[in-house]
Design a protein around this motif. Sequence first.
Motif, PDB file in Angstrom:
ATOM      1  N   CYS A 151       0.054  -1.071 -10.151  1.00  0.00           N
ATOM      2  CA  CYS A 151       0.438  -1.156  -8.738  1.00  0.00           C
ATOM      3  C   CYS A 151       1.773  -1.850  -8.579  1.00  0.00           C
ATOM      4  CB  CYS A 151      -0.657  -1.890  -7.964  1.00  0.00           C
ATOM      5  SG  CYS A 151      -0.263  -2.131  -6.224  1.00  0.00           S
ATOM      6  N   VAL A 152       1.982  -2.951  -9.328  1.00  0.00           N
ATOM      7  CA  VAL A 152       3.229  -3.706  -9.210  1.00  0.00           C
ATOM      8  C   VAL A 152       4.417  -2.838  -9.627  1.00  0.00           C
ATOM      9  CG1 VAL A 152       4.482  -5.737 -10.031  1.00  0.00           C
ATOM     10  CG2 VAL A 152       2.026  -5.887  -9.570  1.00  0.00           C
ATOM     11  N   LEU A 156       5.037  -0.005  -7.065  1.00  0.00           N
ATOM     12  CA  LEU A 156       5.686  -0.505  -5.859  1.00  0.00           C
ATOM     13  C   LEU A 156       7.179  -0.713  -6.086  1.00  0.00           C
ATOM     14  CD1 LEU A 156       5.581  -1.643  -2.985  1.00  0.00           C
ATOM     15  CD2 LEU A 156       4.962  -3.857  -3.974  1.00  0.00           C
ATOM     16  N   VAL A 195       0.028  -8.511  -4.323  1.00  0.00           N
ATOM     17  CA  VAL A 195       0.799  -7.280  -4.192  1.00  0.00           C
ATOM     18  C   VAL A 195       0.564  -6.624  -2.842  1.00  0.00           C
ATOM     19  CG1 VAL A 195      -0.972  -5.787  -5.191  1.00  0.00           C
ATOM     20  CG2 VAL A 195       1.425  -5.161  -5.421  1.00  0.00           C
ATOM     21  N   ASP A 197      -3.573  -7.829  -8.741  1.00  0.00           N
ATOM     22  CA  ASP A 197      -2.202  -7.538  -9.153  1.00  0.00           C
ATOM     23  C   ASP A 197      -2.141  -6.735 -10.448  1.00  0.00           C
ATOM     24  OD1 ASP A 197      -1.185  -8.748  -6.962  1.00  0.00           O
ATOM     25  OD2 ASP A 197      -0.605 -10.604  -7.958  1.00  0.00           O
TER      26      ASP A 197
END
Length: 1120
Positions: A1002-1003, A1006, A1039, A998
């Motif tokens: 990336c979080v 997204l 994720v 996580d």
Amino acid sequence: MTLTVGKNETSGDDGGEPELVVKCSVLGGFSESDEIRALIASLPEISENAATKEVATEKFLVIMDRYQEQPHLLDPHLEWMMNMLLDIARNEKSPPPLLHLGFKFLYIISKVRGYKIFMQLFPHEVVDVHPVLDLLSRQNPKDPEIWETRYMLLLWLSMTCLIPFDLSRLDGHLDSVSGQAREPTMDRILAIVKTYLTVTDSCRYAAAVLVSKFMTRPDVKKKHLADFLDWSLTTIMQADEKLMIDLVVMDGTLQSLAQLFKHGKRDDFLQHAPTVLQCLDQKHLLESNHEMLRKLGVKLIQRLGLTFLKPRLAKWRYQRGSRSLAANLSMAQSTPGSETPGTPDVEMRDQEEDYDIPEEVETVIEQLLVGLKDTETIVLLSLTFQETDNAWHGGCLALAELGRRGLLLPSRLANVVPLILKALTYDEKRGACSVGSNVRDAACYVCWAFARAYEPPELTPFVSQIASALLITTVFDRSVNCRRAASVSGTFPHGIDIVTTADYFAVGNISNCYLTISVYIASFPDYTQAMIDHLIAMKINHWNDEIRDLATKALHNLTPQAPEYMASVLPQLLQSTTSSDLHGRHGAILAFAEITHALYKLGADMLLVLGELMRPAMCSLIEKMSLSKMPLKDDPVIEGWQWLIDDTLKSLHLMSSRTRDVVRVTAELPRPTDYPLFPPRAYLLVSQYVAGLKSPEVLTRSSSALALGCLPKCMARTRLQQVCQQLLVYTLSHTHTHPIDSEVSFTEGRRDAVRAIAQLCVKVGVSAQGTPDSVICSGNIGQVYRPLLHSMGDYTTDSRGDVGSWVREAAMTSLMEVTLLVVSTAPELLAPDLVERMMCCIVQQAAEKIDRYRAHAGMVFLRLLHCSDPAVPHIHHREELLSIFPTGTTLNWNASSHAFPYITQLLGLEHYRYHTLLGLTVSVGGLTSSTVRFSSQSLFEHLKGIQQDSTALGHFGDALLKVFKDNLRHDRVSIPLLKMLDMILSNNCFEVFATQEDHPFCVDLLALCKEEIKRSMSMQKLPSCIAVFCGLIQFRGPVRKLVLSQLLVLLGHGLFAVRKETAGQMYEMLLTYDDVVDAEVLDEAMTLLSDTNWSVVDAKEQRRGRSMRRNINVHRSNPF
């Protein structure tokens, strides 16, 4: 001969054609003979392999193509090349691929050297007839892969038809061993002829050559000539032009007939000529829509006419010397008046006899005259101004050919030369274009032909007229081809000096011709008056405004050559200013203005004279009068001048760029420069323009901005603060983040306002202790820079494209000019944050996708960076920037491959990272393939270099997210950003982050992607976002489940194209990352993705979707 053609970039840019630089190297011989010999010898080994065969053919073709300009160098080597290749054909064991490859090589040689010469080397003995005939009979006429084999066999068969023996002797016993009758050789060849005359490839041309050799044999013409002609005429009559296959048949048949009547004996074909002519007359070939049929029809009719007429020389023809050197020498040695048997005159009288001209000749001449006006024909015998340009063109070429052949007697030159002089200036406007360049080019050809056909004494009375007309065409013709043709078409006084100056390359630039070469030619008194008269009569009233403009400037330059004659022309121009012809009035005013100014420079006496097209001309007149310092103080005409300038400025944006330049220059000179306006009047004028910036009329606001930029220094220094404030308000009326109405979004007005700010700053100057109303100082420096920096973000688009780029370009130029001005006088006025924002904005433009503006931004950036006397202060990372862009760096910013490797290095500099990445985003995610390729390569090279530096990679990721967040739902940036993210993730550029559970990058990414496509139905945005989701699957942790949930939501999107795209991307994702789902359900999930019809979602498909969700183990709270 190797020929290299390139453009000379230094040629003029006033509408003239670029100069061409031609370099050629002459070959000395066939230097590749050993290489070709080895290549041909290796054909048996390489013919079976398609790859090696293609390589060998391409190599052979490249070598032979070098000799296209000097094919005679191959002559000593043609025989051994043909023998080596024919050995392959004669060998019965040669496999078909080798056989066809050999004939393909033969065709390549024939194409370079010419089939007429090459075919003569074919062996043509009796023993060659049947082998060639048998080999040709075994070929498939419709096979498109081996047409070269058939083509060369037809040429070979043509040569074998030259054997002196009757073909029936080759038949022997026609009964074969089996008792079946064999076809005679003559019939076999005739059948092949008829077959190949109707094929669609080039073999029908070779078949026509075969006809000319075969049908003219004594034994063949007795048996088959009449039948063949009947077959040909029947084929032509039955063909339908509307069918493509019938067009091919007619083409081949007409080719064969033209060859027959060219090579056949007149006595053999005279009896058939009336029938052929009647057939052509009934078919109406000259009315065909296909130019090839019209051409062949004219060619055949011409040869029929020569068949009807007995060949004889015209005793009255004019001859300049003799074509035979021996005859010339014998004539020089013989006594005058002596005449010996065997001389042409004696033979001509011996052959002279009267005979009746066949009636068909009248029909032939009528048909030829009908074809004379065709756009593809070249003959006409009489000219009138009522004829079309095609008739003029054909007539000129006909006169040239008649002169070259001695059929135009010197006594007719007095009638012909005036027509040629008219043809040299033929130019007729038709609609939005004109016709006549072909006529003028043909007239130059006539002059060239006459100069070589007639003795000098015959042309002496006309030399002056022809020379003047040719030189006028050389420098003043609108077509570059005509100028070049005229420059080499004749001999005239001072010819060596003139041709040296007005050579092929010099006349390629029209501005150079009008403004430079014409002045040199006019220095010779023989041509001065003729050139001036031509400009006055033909060019200042020309329908093309660029020609009128160049003509008036040429008159200005020619005035010193004949000032008295120019002064005498002014009354004529005054009369033309009241002409009913709009173009004539416009040109007359411009010409009067230019001549007046030129005469003023020479100290000569002057005369004074006072629609949309006329306004620029009047403004130009005002400019020249002002520069001439006319004594007009307190004259009421000044008020009229000012009114005309103000009124013209209101519609300036509706005029052409050239016209705007004229008016802008004039706006700076609204009155004679010796008499400045009084302060009250100056105050009122400035107030008028400042108030115009607040007008509800967009054109008034724009014209006021233009006028304020053109204010003289004395007027600008009185109310600078107020002017800058209003220009600031006008430029800030646009913002790229909010919709605006069409009035406010007038891009040209904002561009002119930005330019006006820089122009005012340059005029008033800089003083740190000055007052804001008079100079640039600390009190208004921010007010000056704010609109310029704001304009760097203008990305307005309309039907014309990215029109905001005009504003950005003007803003970059203005920033450079103002900054260099401030630095040279008071660098302490520049604050660090102001310099930082300026440099970052310029860096962003230097990283964007449009080559022209990237190059301009790069030039501005380097100019500011390398400024050293004194240097621009407060430039962050100056040392690092100088290491990337050292002083004296030559960088082609226009070339993506050259610029982006330097630009991406700025990503490593903290203060420039964000703006560099913002500019790179629209380049990497753009549409231009070359820009995308080179910008992405440079970006990936940078990311590859920081893979081991997690800190640098983190800074890059933070900048990327900030760009995304700042431009959320701003399609100009967000759509290319999604494309760039897809490429970055596909290349595993964040592999270091992907190994962490996580990772925040990336979080956050997204979340931004989900927000970007929320309630979106854009088919530009959704597919790119789907690809990003599939790329995010490489990141580990919870994720990944969120990414899968989002993809499953998109599988149920309302647009079937989105569902289909999502299924395809997920299928590829599961192939790449097989650890996303459990192995036991992977196959079923991929089957569901590939087999489901995503175009229609019914109850069955919904059940399959729910089954896939359960298998992937996703929460049911995410609706399918």
